[in-house]
Design a protein around this motif. Structure first.
Motif, PDB file in Angstrom:
ATOM      1  N   ALA A   1       0.832  -1.202   0.000  1.00 38.44           N
ATOM      2  CA  ALA A   1       0.000   0.000   0.000  1.00 38.44           C
ATOM      3  C   ALA A   1       0.868   1.254   0.000  1.00 38.44           C
ATOM      4  O   ALA A   1       0.538   2.253  -0.631  1.00 38.44           O
ATOM      5  N   LEU A   2       1.996   1.188   0.723  1.00 37.73           N
ATOM      6  CA  LEU A   2       2.891   2.344   0.769  1.00 37.73           C
ATOM      7  C   LEU A   2       3.420   2.657  -0.617  1.00 37.73           C
ATOM      8  O   LEU A   2       3.590   3.823  -0.983  1.00 37.73           O
ATOM      9  N   ASP A   3       3.687   1.613  -1.399  1.00 39.00           N
ATOM     10  CA  ASP A   3       4.209   1.835  -2.741  1.00 39.00           C
ATOM     11  C   ASP A   3       3.162   2.451  -3.656  1.00 39.00           C
ATOM     12  O   ASP A   3       3.477   3.313  -4.470  1.00 39.00           O
ATOM     13  N   SER A   4       1.921   2.000  -3.502  1.00 36.80           N
ATOM     14  CA  SER A   4       0.929   2.361  -4.513  1.00 36.80           C
ATOM     15  C   SER A   4       0.013   3.510  -4.101  1.00 36.80           C
ATOM     16  O   SER A   4      -0.504   4.210  -4.960  1.00 36.80           O
ATOM     17  N   GLU A   5      -0.193   3.697  -2.803  1.00 41.64           N
ATOM     18  CA  GLU A   5      -1.236   4.638  -2.393  1.00 41.64           C
ATOM     19  C   GLU A   5      -0.730   5.819  -1.571  1.00 41.64           C
ATOM     20  O   GLU A   5      -1.515   6.666  -1.156  1.00 41.64           O
ATOM     21  N   PHE A   6       0.574   5.850  -1.277  1.00 34.84           N
ATOM     22  CA  PHE A   6       1.055   6.932  -0.425  1.00 34.84           C
ATOM     23  C   PHE A   6       2.297   7.583  -1.018  1.00 34.84           C
ATOM     24  O   PHE A   6       3.070   6.949  -1.736  1.00 34.84           O
ATOM     25  N   GLU A   7       2.460   8.855  -0.695  1.00 37.45           N
ATOM     26  CA  GLU A   7       3.645   9.591  -1.103  1.00 37.45           C
ATOM     27  C   GLU A   7       4.608   9.683   0.079  1.00 37.45           C
ATOM     28  O   GLU A   7       4.192   9.604   1.233  1.00 37.45           O
ATOM     29  N   VAL A   8       5.879   9.887  -0.234  1.00 37.76           N
ATOM     30  CA  VAL A   8       6.861  10.097   0.830  1.00 37.76           C
ATOM     31  C   VAL A   8       6.474  11.312   1.657  1.00 37.76           C
ATOM     32  O   VAL A   8       6.134  12.357   1.112  1.00 37.76           O
ATOM     33  N   GLY A   9       6.496  11.151   2.960  1.00 39.00           N
ATOM     34  CA  GLY A   9       6.165  12.239   3.860  1.00 39.00           C
ATOM     35  C   GLY A   9       4.693  12.282   4.236  1.00 39.00           C
ATOM     36  O   GLY A   9       4.316  12.946   5.199  1.00 39.00           O
ATOM     37  N   GLU A  10       3.892  11.530   3.507  1.00 39.43           N
ATOM     38  CA  GLU A  10       2.459  11.510   3.805  1.00 39.43           C
ATOM     39  C   GLU A  10       2.208  10.831   5.147  1.00 39.43           C
ATOM     40  O   GLU A  10       2.919   9.911   5.534  1.00 39.43           O
ATOM     41  N   ILE A  11       1.183  11.299   5.853  1.00 44.05           N
ATOM     42  CA  ILE A  11       0.901  10.769   7.176  1.00 44.05           C
ATOM     43  C   ILE A  11      -0.165   9.684   7.090  1.00 44.05           C
ATOM     44  O   ILE A  11      -1.166   9.831   6.380  1.00 44.05           O
ATOM     45  N   LEU A  12       0.064   8.572   7.766  1.00 41.42           N
ATOM     46  CA  LEU A  12      -0.874   7.455   7.737  1.00 41.42           C
ATOM     47  C   LEU A  12      -2.004   7.682   8.743  1.00 41.42           C
ATOM     48  O   LEU A  12      -1.875   8.498   9.656  1.00 41.42           O
ATOM     49  N   PRO A  13      -3.089   6.926   8.589  1.00 38.31           N
ATOM     50  CA  PRO A  13      -4.113   6.944   9.641  1.00 38.31           C
ATOM     51  C   PRO A  13      -3.486   6.500  10.972  1.00 38.31           C
ATOM     52  O   PRO A  13      -2.474   5.799  10.979  1.00 38.31           O
ATOM     53  N   ASN A  14      -4.086   6.893  12.074  1.00 40.65           N
ATOM     54  CA  ASN A  14      -3.489   6.536  13.361  1.00 40.65           C
ATOM     55  C   ASN A  14      -3.649   5.046  13.650  1.00 40.65           C
ATOM     56  O   ASN A  14      -4.424   4.333  13.011  1.00 40.65           O
ATOM     57  N   GLU A  15      -2.895   4.568  14.619  1.00 41.61           N
ATOM     58  CA  GLU A  15      -2.801   3.131  14.864  1.00 41.61           C
ATOM     59  C   GLU A  15      -4.139   2.504  15.232  1.00 41.61           C
ATOM     60  O   GLU A  15      -4.437   1.379  14.825  1.00 41.61           O
ATOM     61  N   ARG A  16      -4.956   3.232  15.998  1.00 42.63           N
ATOM     62  CA  ARG A  16      -6.248   2.666  16.400  1.00 42.63           C
ATOM     63  C   ARG A  16      -7.163   2.476  15.193  1.00 42.63           C
ATOM     64  O   ARG A  16      -7.836   1.453  15.059  1.00 42.63           O
ATOM     65  N   ASP A  17      -7.155   3.453  14.310  1.00 40.48           N
ATOM     66  CA  ASP A  17      -7.972   3.333  13.107  1.00 40.48           C
ATOM     67  C   ASP A  17      -7.464   2.215  12.196  1.00 40.48           C
ATOM     68  O   ASP A  17      -8.242   1.418  11.679  1.00 40.48           O
ATOM     69  N   LEU A  18      -6.137   2.180  12.011  1.00 34.85           N
ATOM     70  CA  LEU A  18      -5.576   1.147  11.149  1.00 34.85           C
ATOM     71  C   LEU A  18      -5.887  -0.250  11.670  1.00 34.85           C
ATOM     72  O   LEU A  18      -6.270  -1.147  10.915  1.00 34.85           O
ATOM     73  N   ALA A  19      -5.730  -0.414  12.987  1.00 36.14           N
ATOM     74  CA  ALA A  19      -6.000  -1.721  13.583  1.00 36.14           C
ATOM     75  C   ALA A  19      -7.450  -2.116  13.352  1.00 36.14           C
ATOM     76  O   ALA A  19      -7.748  -3.256  12.973  1.00 36.14           O
TER      77      ALA A  19
END
Lengths: 253, 253
Positions: free
Chosen positions: B24-42
DNA sequence: AAGTGGTCTAGACCACTCA
DNA sequence: GAGTGGTCTAGACCACTTT
């Protein structure tokens, strides 16, 4: 002893635990000795097992402990000094270099390898898998990539048994002009982990090397060293023989 | 991101999760972009937060993610190639070497350092703390140890401001005969972690170097590099400029 | 004050090794 | 089958940064 800061900042439990265990390893245990199991240790220190495991994980990362599922946790010997050149400019597989070939295929290189070699992404390359053993233990797994253009004289009648030796022999006829290396931290892929007798995800030191001949990259290798048991050595003066643990190097600034 | 299943082989959840996130990091995110927080991701992946964190920890170890407390998890840029010589046989602190001195004391060396230097365990040595900065980020913290015997001409009127330059100047009058280095995995001590803007225990690459002059060890250094952001480069052909991630090098054996 | 990652708990079950 | 480390859960609270 200088004045150490007290009470102002609460130290995490696992961090303190790690220090206590580390000291205990120095004073109360011998190399190879087996520790009490995690449930007993956690109870003894009055913490949850997960907290204890966090401390053990770090100590294993630092090469102080070795943990094996179904067996137990033992005190690890000092890390082995493993030379990763350049002691002399020699081709991989030449002379005595402590590597054993375990397989060889000709297949399309992954994109990252094609970039290293400067070949087309779908270009087939000879891929030799080797393992490095020291003191009876596997310490590194390697994939050595050789583009067909680097071994033009390769005979056509190759069997699995003759493939790797033939590629290496042809490679050695070139004049090696230079090499460069890089080291970074990684986690073991499933196939490498198996060769290294570790679980997938174990911390490893990844050594990427490029070998130059005729002004081009003639070969490249990716070597995966066990980070828990190995200290990689470079340079002219030979391998260290010092018993050296990083945690003893603390010093004021 | 839909849910994938097909669990015929009991691959650990965090391992599979790591693969999914990595793609997903390769295809859907840019360098420096912030991910959803851990609780949401889980919650999104239907796992406990601890399991998600196990996957994130590995991705951070591999240099794919950067996590900062109170801020969030961001996509890390490719690791920086950091040259750690020997490009030419030069003393530390000579010429342009990207290190900045931040302190200097004369104090008894730790036992491990005394062993490196070949001095008596209680021998006082000059200890210079330096920091290496690249692209505005601290990448390494170092302690450079110089026994008084290596700098006999040192003047007596030393202030904190003149101590380090004077030691280095004296050291450079010697003829450097050789050096050797080793690299191993460690975890950051509290003082180094602070210099590196990381939490204590963060994974680091520890480079131990010895410098020889007049047939003896004239100086030694212990450099602590951030393992998440650095790829250490050696050798004659200069630093790699390849964007290289280890997980893409998978290949059959 | 709100939101983030970091630490910690007290359980449970699984995969593996070995007697 | 007993004992080990490895994985996983569903909470809780803490330290830190930002608003």
């Amino acid at each position: 002893m200088g004045t150490t800061q007290l009470e102002s900042v609460p130290e995490p439990k696992y961090w303190h635990l790690k220090t206590v265990l580390n000291d205990a390893l120095d004073s109360e245990f011998e190399v190879g000795e087996i520790l009490p199991n995690e449930r007993d240790l956690a109870a003894r220190f009055g913490v949850a097992r997960a907290t204890l495991r966090q401390a053990l994980e770090q100590l294993e990362l630092e090469g102080r402990l070795q943990r094996r599922r179904g067996v137990g946790t033992t005190v690890a010997p000092p890390r082995m000094g493993v030379s990763v050149g350049p002691s002399a400019n020699t081709w991989p597989g030449a002379g005595i270099d402590a590597w054993e070939t375990v397989g060889c295929v000709e297949a399309a290189a992954p994109a990252a390898i094609a970039a290293l070699l400067g070949t087309a992404p779908d270009q087939a390359v000879h891929t030799i898998r080797r393992v490095r053993v020291m003191r009876g233990q596997p310490v590194a797994a390697e994939l050595l990539y050789v583009p067909p253009a680097s071994v033009p004289g390769l005979p056509g009648d190759l069997t699995p048994a003759t493939h790797a030796p033939a590629v290496l022999r042809e490679l050695h006829t070139l004049e090696l002009e230079g090499e460069d290396r890089s080291v970074e931290l990684g986690s073991a892929r499933a196939d490498d982990a198996k060769q290294l007798d570790r679980l997938p995800g174990a911390p490893v030191l990844v050594v990427t090397a490029r070998y130059y001949a005729a002004g081009r990259v003639a070969a490249a290798s990716v070597s995966t060293y066990r980070a828990d048991t190995c200290r990689l050595t470079f340079g002219d003066a030979g391998a260290f023989e010092v018993t050296h643990h990083q945690q003893d190097t603390r010093q004021a600034s």
